[in-house]
Design a protein around this motif. Structure first.
Motif, PDB file in Angstrom:
ATOM      1  N   ARG A  52       0.924  -1.273  -0.083  1.00  0.00           N
ATOM      2  CA  ARG A  52       0.113   0.146  -0.073  1.00  0.00           C
ATOM      3  C   ARG A  52       0.864   1.255   0.105  1.00  0.00           C
ATOM      4  N   LEU A  53       1.815   1.391   0.633  1.00  0.00           N
ATOM      5  CA  LEU A  53       2.903   2.286   0.699  1.00  0.00           C
ATOM      6  C   LEU A  53       3.510   2.373  -0.509  1.00  0.00           C
ATOM      7  N   HIS A  54       3.702   1.235  -1.203  1.00  0.00           N
ATOM      8  CA  HIS A  54       4.502   1.103  -2.673  1.00  0.00           C
ATOM      9  C   HIS A  54       3.631   1.881  -3.583  1.00  0.00           C
ATOM     10  N   ALA A  55       2.259   1.662  -3.522  1.00  0.00           N
ATOM     11  CA  ALA A  55       1.310   2.209  -4.352  1.00  0.00           C
ATOM     12  C   ALA A  55       1.190   3.720  -4.371  1.00  0.00           C
ATOM     13  N   TYR A  56       1.080   4.342  -3.034  1.00  0.00           N
ATOM     14  CA  TYR A  56       1.217   5.584  -2.737  1.00  0.00           C
ATOM     15  C   TYR A  56       2.553   6.330  -3.447  1.00  0.00           C
ATOM     16  N   LEU A  57       3.541   5.725  -3.436  1.00  0.00           N
ATOM     17  CA  LEU A  57       4.901   6.191  -3.652  1.00  0.00           C
ATOM     18  C   LEU A  57       4.778   6.515  -5.202  1.00  0.00           C
ATOM     19  N   TYR A  69      -1.058  -0.912  -9.998  1.00  0.00           N
ATOM     20  CA  TYR A  69      -0.460  -2.405  -9.899  1.00  0.00           C
ATOM     21  C   TYR A  69      -0.560  -2.470  -8.302  1.00  0.00           C
ATOM     22  N   TRP A  70      -0.017  -1.709  -7.626  1.00  0.00           N
ATOM     23  CA  TRP A  70       0.492  -1.605  -6.187  1.00  0.00           C
ATOM     24  C   TRP A  70      -0.781  -1.645  -5.503  1.00  0.00           C
ATOM     25  N   TYR A  71      -1.657  -0.570  -5.865  1.00  0.00           N
ATOM     26  CA  TYR A  71      -2.962  -0.818  -5.026  1.00  0.00           C
ATOM     27  C   TYR A  71      -3.647  -2.237  -5.170  1.00  0.00           C
ATOM     28  N   ARG A  72      -3.729  -2.781  -6.361  1.00  0.00           N
ATOM     29  CA  ARG A  72      -4.451  -4.074  -6.378  1.00  0.00           C
ATOM     30  C   ARG A  72      -3.533  -4.887  -5.681  1.00  0.00           C
ATOM     31  N   ARG A  73      -2.495  -4.957  -5.715  1.00  0.00           N
ATOM     32  CA  ARG A  73      -1.880  -6.049  -4.925  1.00  0.00           C
ATOM     33  C   ARG A  73      -1.962  -5.763  -3.415  1.00  0.00           C
ATOM     34  N   ALA A  74      -2.136  -4.575  -2.872  1.00  0.00           N
ATOM     35  CA  ALA A  74      -2.482  -4.173  -1.559  1.00  0.00           C
ATOM     36  C   ALA A  74      -4.019  -4.550  -1.139  1.00  0.00           C
ATOM     37  N   GLY A  75      -4.752  -4.781  -2.285  1.00  0.00           N
ATOM     38  CA  GLY A  75      -6.254  -4.940  -2.051  1.00  0.00           C
ATOM     39  C   GLY A  75      -7.061  -3.704  -1.674  1.00  0.00           C
TER      40      GLY A  75
END
Length: 95
Positions: A52-57, A69-75
């Motif tokens: 989730r942090l990765h998505a934000y970044l 992609y990272w938001y999806r991975r974080a659900g």
């Protein structure tokens, strides 16, 4: 660490002692140190909160595809709020 203590710690040049690795990543993100925050997120790839942090970044970076992609991975859904509001909500959640 309380929200206020976390916010107060942002005036320092180094993360406060004793905070979690996730809080360190968030601290770096809040300080504008994208590289350090990204390294923390990458080092813990596959852990939902770090993803989730990765998505934000990547959203900060302007890479919407990679952020998605990272938001999806974080659900998590891609936020409709501003970057500042998203960061504030992450600090309230993890700070």
């Amino acid at each position: 660490m309380s929200y206020k203590a976390f916010k107060d710690a942002l005036t320092s040049d180094v993360p406060p002692a004793g905070i979690s690795v996730l809080q360190q990543g968030l601290w770096y993100a809040a300080k504008g140190n994208w590289e350090a925050a990204h390294q923390v997120a990458q080092d813990h790839e596959g852990e939902r909160d770090f993803d989730r942090l990765h998505a934000y970044l990547h959203r900060v970076e302007g890479d919407e595809w990679n952020a998605g992609y990272w938001y999806r991975r974080a659900g998590a859904a891609v936020p409709v709020q501003s970057l500042e509001e998203e960061l504030e909500s992450l600090i309230q959640r993890w700070g």
